[in-house]
Design a protein around this motif. Structure first.
Motif, PDB file in Angstrom:
ATOM      1  N   LYS A 388       0.820  -1.214   0.000  1.00  0.00           N
ATOM      2  CA  LYS A 388       0.000   0.000   0.000  1.00  0.00           C
ATOM      3  C   LYS A 388       0.857   1.269   0.000  1.00  0.00           C
ATOM      4  O   LYS A 388       0.338   2.380   0.027  1.00  0.00           O
ATOM      5  N   ARG A 389       2.178   1.076   0.005  1.00  0.00           N
ATOM      6  CA  ARG A 389       3.133   2.194   0.006  1.00  0.00           C
ATOM      7  C   ARG A 389       2.925   3.093   1.219  1.00  0.00           C
ATOM      8  O   ARG A 389       2.919   4.322   1.115  1.00  0.00           O
ATOM      9  N   MET A 390       2.743   2.446   2.367  1.00  0.00           N
ATOM     10  CA  MET A 390       2.545   3.175   3.614  1.00  0.00           C
ATOM     11  C   MET A 390       3.771   3.021   4.497  1.00  0.00           C
ATOM     12  O   MET A 390       4.536   2.065   4.368  1.00  0.00           O
ATOM     13  N   GLU A 391       3.945   3.964   5.398  1.00  0.00           N
ATOM     14  CA  GLU A 391       5.098   3.943   6.296  1.00  0.00           C
ATOM     15  C   GLU A 391       4.985   2.784   7.287  1.00  0.00           C
ATOM     16  O   GLU A 391       3.875   2.388   7.667  1.00  0.00           O
ATOM     17  N   PRO A 392       6.129   2.224   7.721  1.00  0.00           N
ATOM     18  CA  PRO A 392       6.106   1.135   8.713  1.00  0.00           C
ATOM     19  C   PRO A 392       5.435   1.582  10.018  1.00  0.00           C
ATOM     20  O   PRO A 392       5.467   2.761  10.371  1.00  0.00           O
ATOM     21  N   ILE A 393       4.820   0.627  10.698  1.00  0.00           N
ATOM     22  CA  ILE A 393       4.206   0.870  12.004  1.00  0.00           C
ATOM     23  C   ILE A 393       4.844  -0.078  13.005  1.00  0.00           C
ATOM     24  O   ILE A 393       4.961  -1.279  12.744  1.00  0.00           O
ATOM     25  N   SER A 394       5.213   0.421  14.145  1.00  0.00           N
ATOM     26  CA  SER A 394       5.845  -0.437  15.151  1.00  0.00           C
ATOM     27  C   SER A 394       4.796  -1.088  16.035  1.00  0.00           C
ATOM     28  O   SER A 394       3.757  -0.487  16.320  1.00  0.00           O
ATOM     29  N   PRO A 395       5.053  -2.319  16.490  1.00  0.00           N
ATOM     30  CA  PRO A 395       4.138  -2.966  17.447  1.00  0.00           C
ATOM     31  C   PRO A 395       3.955  -2.121  18.705  1.00  0.00           C
ATOM     32  O   PRO A 395       2.878  -2.124  19.312  1.00  0.00           O
ATOM     33  N   GLU A 396       4.986  -1.372  19.080  1.00  0.00           N
ATOM     34  CA  GLU A 396       4.899  -0.534  20.275  1.00  0.00           C
ATOM     35  C   GLU A 396       3.843   0.555  20.100  1.00  0.00           C
ATOM     36  O   GLU A 396       3.102   0.880  21.043  1.00  0.00           O
ATOM     37  N   LEU A 397       3.748   1.111  18.871  1.00  0.00           N
ATOM     38  CA  LEU A 397       2.728   2.129  18.616  1.00  0.00           C
ATOM     39  C   LEU A 397       1.325   1.523  18.708  1.00  0.00           C
ATOM     40  O   LEU A 397       0.416   2.148  19.263  1.00  0.00           O
ATOM     41  N   ILE A 398       1.165   0.313  18.194  1.00  0.00           N
ATOM     42  CA  ILE A 398      -0.137  -0.367  18.276  1.00  0.00           C
ATOM     43  C   ILE A 398      -0.551  -0.528  19.735  1.00  0.00           C
ATOM     44  O   ILE A 398      -1.690  -0.223  20.118  1.00  0.00           O
ATOM     45  N   LYS A 399       0.375  -0.999  20.557  1.00  0.00           N
ATOM     46  CA  LYS A 399       0.063  -1.214  21.979  1.00  0.00           C
ATOM     47  C   LYS A 399      -0.293   0.102  22.660  1.00  0.00           C
ATOM     48  O   LYS A 399      -1.213   0.167  23.490  1.00  0.00           O
ATOM     49  N   GLU A 400       0.442   1.153  22.299  1.00  0.00           N
ATOM     50  CA  GLU A 400       0.177   2.464  22.893  1.00  0.00           C
ATOM     51  C   GLU A 400      -1.210   2.974  22.492  1.00  0.00           C
ATOM     52  O   GLU A 400      -1.955   3.506  23.324  1.00  0.00           O
ATOM     53  N   MET A 401      -1.583   2.801  21.235  1.00  0.00           N
ATOM     54  CA  MET A 401      -2.860   3.321  20.742  1.00  0.00           C
ATOM     55  C   MET A 401      -4.058   2.552  21.304  1.00  0.00           C
ATOM     56  O   MET A 401      -5.099   3.128  21.583  1.00  0.00           O
ATOM     57  N   PHE A 402      -3.919   1.233  21.450  1.00  0.00           N
ATOM     58  CA  PHE A 402      -5.046   0.419  21.918  1.00  0.00           C
ATOM     59  C   PHE A 402      -5.255   0.523  23.426  1.00  0.00           C
ATOM     60  O   PHE A 402      -6.339   0.213  23.921  1.00  0.00           O
ATOM     61  N   LYS A 403      -4.214   0.912  24.145  1.00  0.00           N
ATOM     62  CA  LYS A 403      -4.317   1.058  25.598  1.00  0.00           C
ATOM     63  C   LYS A 403      -4.898  -0.200  26.246  1.00  0.00           C
ATOM     64  O   LYS A 403      -5.819  -0.147  27.071  1.00  0.00           O
ATOM     65  N   LYS A 404      -4.345  -1.344  25.861  1.00  0.00           N
ATOM     66  CA  LYS A 404      -4.802  -2.638  26.373  1.00  0.00           C
ATOM     67  C   LYS A 404      -3.608  -3.388  26.951  1.00  0.00           C
ATOM     68  O   LYS A 404      -2.644  -3.673  26.245  1.00  0.00           O
ATOM     69  N   GLU A 405      -3.678  -3.681  28.238  1.00  0.00           N
ATOM     70  CA  GLU A 405      -2.580  -4.413  28.876  1.00  0.00           C
ATOM     71  C   GLU A 405      -2.424  -5.795  28.263  1.00  0.00           C
ATOM     72  O   GLU A 405      -3.406  -6.450  27.914  1.00  0.00           O
ATOM     73  N   ASN A 406      -1.184  -6.228  28.130  1.00  0.00           N
ATOM     74  CA  ASN A 406      -0.858  -7.570  27.627  1.00  0.00           C
ATOM     75  C   ASN A 406      -1.346  -7.826  26.203  1.00  0.00           C
ATOM     76  O   ASN A 406      -1.564  -8.977  25.809  1.00  0.00           O
ATOM     77  N   LEU A 407      -1.547  -6.771  25.432  1.00  0.00           N
ATOM     78  CA  LEU A 407      -1.940  -6.940  24.036  1.00  0.00           C
ATOM     79  C   LEU A 407      -0.812  -7.613  23.258  1.00  0.00           C
ATOM     80  O   LEU A 407       0.343  -7.206  23.335  1.00  0.00           O
TER      81      LEU A 407
END
Length: 445
Positions: A388-407
């Motif tokens: 999709k020619r999109m910038e990389p996303i880190s797993p750490e950003l996903i965890k931060e955005m979802f605000k879910k412990e142990n995701l």
């Protein structure tokens, strides 16, 4: 009438092609990729292209209508030939309007719930043998094709999508239908790749309400603040019918709707589905279906394909799948799942693979979306981001955005599948949320 489809293999386009063939039209088409079930269904109707690709020579002056799908690009060679010949080129929704312009048009719109509501309405009408034309975006039990077009029916029920109409018509699809009767289920920012701000997105719904014919009807969700604002600020004249979540209770794992006619047992669950049901009831009432008849029919409604759909597993484990991918849909599905299965260990898997869901600006909309789950997993493919020619996303950003412990976050299918194999599916309950397929994961095994 001779019609040609540019990008005939799409889930919506192939259904329209089949409906026109059934109506007696001469149908041809092209595409550079056709997958199942579209391929088999087109082949059965003898309208599957002989070979994949684009062939300008198929476009002749004898064609009455060219129908252009979103999968095609603006520089498509067949489209160029059609323009050169001066042929009439329709988008998918534009052609549907041409088929329905002399009928009473019922359009179901909203960021979420529109497929389920449309499916509920069609189920009830079918149950009571009330024949209407229709278009809905999911497979429904008892229906062979999800588009029906006739000369004789007085009504057409349309699922109204706010996405773009075609590569050369950037209007939202539902703006072309001009409804006599409409429903608006909710507004939550989606399609960020097209609608760059929330106000851009809401503007489409303002225009939709403005497109309701004079003296028409709008059934709307009064529990959604954005919907209420749009309705209250509308300047055109139409009758307004609000609806809200009806009373219900869960008895022995089964939802019972509380009505004046007594408790009505249902096959679907979740507060959002009960809200959808109430909207469908009001629409059916405008079409002449009395409440008693509506409840009789809705008891046997098992849901639309991929909407809280139970998957039959070889090991008899309890697993559901849902098309949910936008934040509001994920939150509604997780809430319903947790309410339905209070005492079991709950696993939730979410695949991010749309342009919106993979956009870092949009990710913050997912905050607390998976709260209530005992085990939560998010999967996205790094390869999909590259395609999709999109910038990389880190797993750490996903965890931060979802605000879910142990995701747990997986970025390649192999690791996800390996984790899946470690789980005993006969213990606990599982919810799989995606508009994709989790990298080819077989949910039946």
């Amino acid at each position: 009438m001779k019609t040609h489809f540019i990008a005939i293999g799409g889930s919506a386009m192939h259904n329209l092609a089949i409906a026109l063939k059934d109506k007696g039209y001469e149908v041809s088409g092209s595409d550079d990729a056709i997958f199942e079930p579209s391929k088999s269904r087109l082949e059965k109707k003898e309208i599957l292209p002989e070979e994949l690709g684009w062939f300008p020579e198929k476009i002749t002056p004898h064609i009455d209508a060219v129908i252009l799908g979103m999968h095609a690009h603006q520089d498509n060679p067949e489209l160029a030939k059609a323009k050169e010949l001066g042929l009439k080129i329709y988008s998918y929704p534009e052609f549907l309007y041409e088929q329905a312009k002399n009928k009473t048009r019922v359009v179901i719109a909203g960021s979420h719930g529109k497929t389920t509501i449309t499916s509920m309405i069609l189920h009830v009408l079918n149950f009571h043998q009330k024949d209407v034309d229709f278009m809905v975006g999911a497979q429904l039990e008892g229906f062979d094709c999800m588009v029906k077009l006739t000369e004789d029916n007085d009504f057409m029920v349309l699922e109204g999508d706010e996405y773009l109409s075609s590569p050369i018509d950037l209007r939202s699809k539902f703006l072309l239908y001009q409804p006599n009767i409409a429903l608006m289920s909710g507004i939550a920012w989606d399609h960020i790749n097209v609608f760059k701000t929330f106000d851009d997105y809401i503007e489409q719904f303002r225009k939709f309400v403005a497109s309701i014919t004079a003296g028409g009807v709008l059934v709307y969700n009064e529990e959604d603040a954005e919907v209420v604002k749009v309705v209250e600020n509308a300047e055109n004249y139409f009758r307004k019918i609000p609806y809200k979540t009806p009373e219900y209770e869960i008895v022995n794992g089964k939802v019972h709707l509380k009505t004046e006619m007594g408790d009505i047992p249902l096959s679907v669950f979740g507060a959002h589905n009960l809200l959808n049901l109430e909207g469908a009831r009001h629409i059916c009432h405008t079409l002449g279906i009395m409440d008693e008849d509506f409840y009789e029919a809705i008891m046997s409604f098992k849901g639309a394909s991929k909407r809280l759909e139970k998957v039959e597993r070889e090991d008899k484990g309890i697993l559901y799948k849902d098309f949910a991918h936008a934040p509001s849909k994920v939150k509604a599905v997780v809430k319903a799942f947790c309410e339905q299965f209070k005492d079991e260990k709950k696993y939730g898997f979410l695949e991010l693979h749309t342009y919106s869901s993979l956009n870092p600006v949009f990710l913050e909309q997912y905050d607390h979306a998976m709260d209530g789950l005992d085990e939560a997993v998010v999967f996205y493919s790094e390869d999909a981001l590259k395609i999709k020619r999109m910038e990389p996303i880190s797993p750490e950003l996903i965890k931060e955005m979802f605000k879910k412990e142990n995701l747990r976050v997986f970025t390649n299918a192999e690791d996800l599948h390996a984790y899946w194999e470690t789980l005993d599916k006969t213990k606990g309950v599982y919810m799989m949320m995606s508009s994709g397929n989790f990298g080819g994961l077989d949910l039946t095994k």
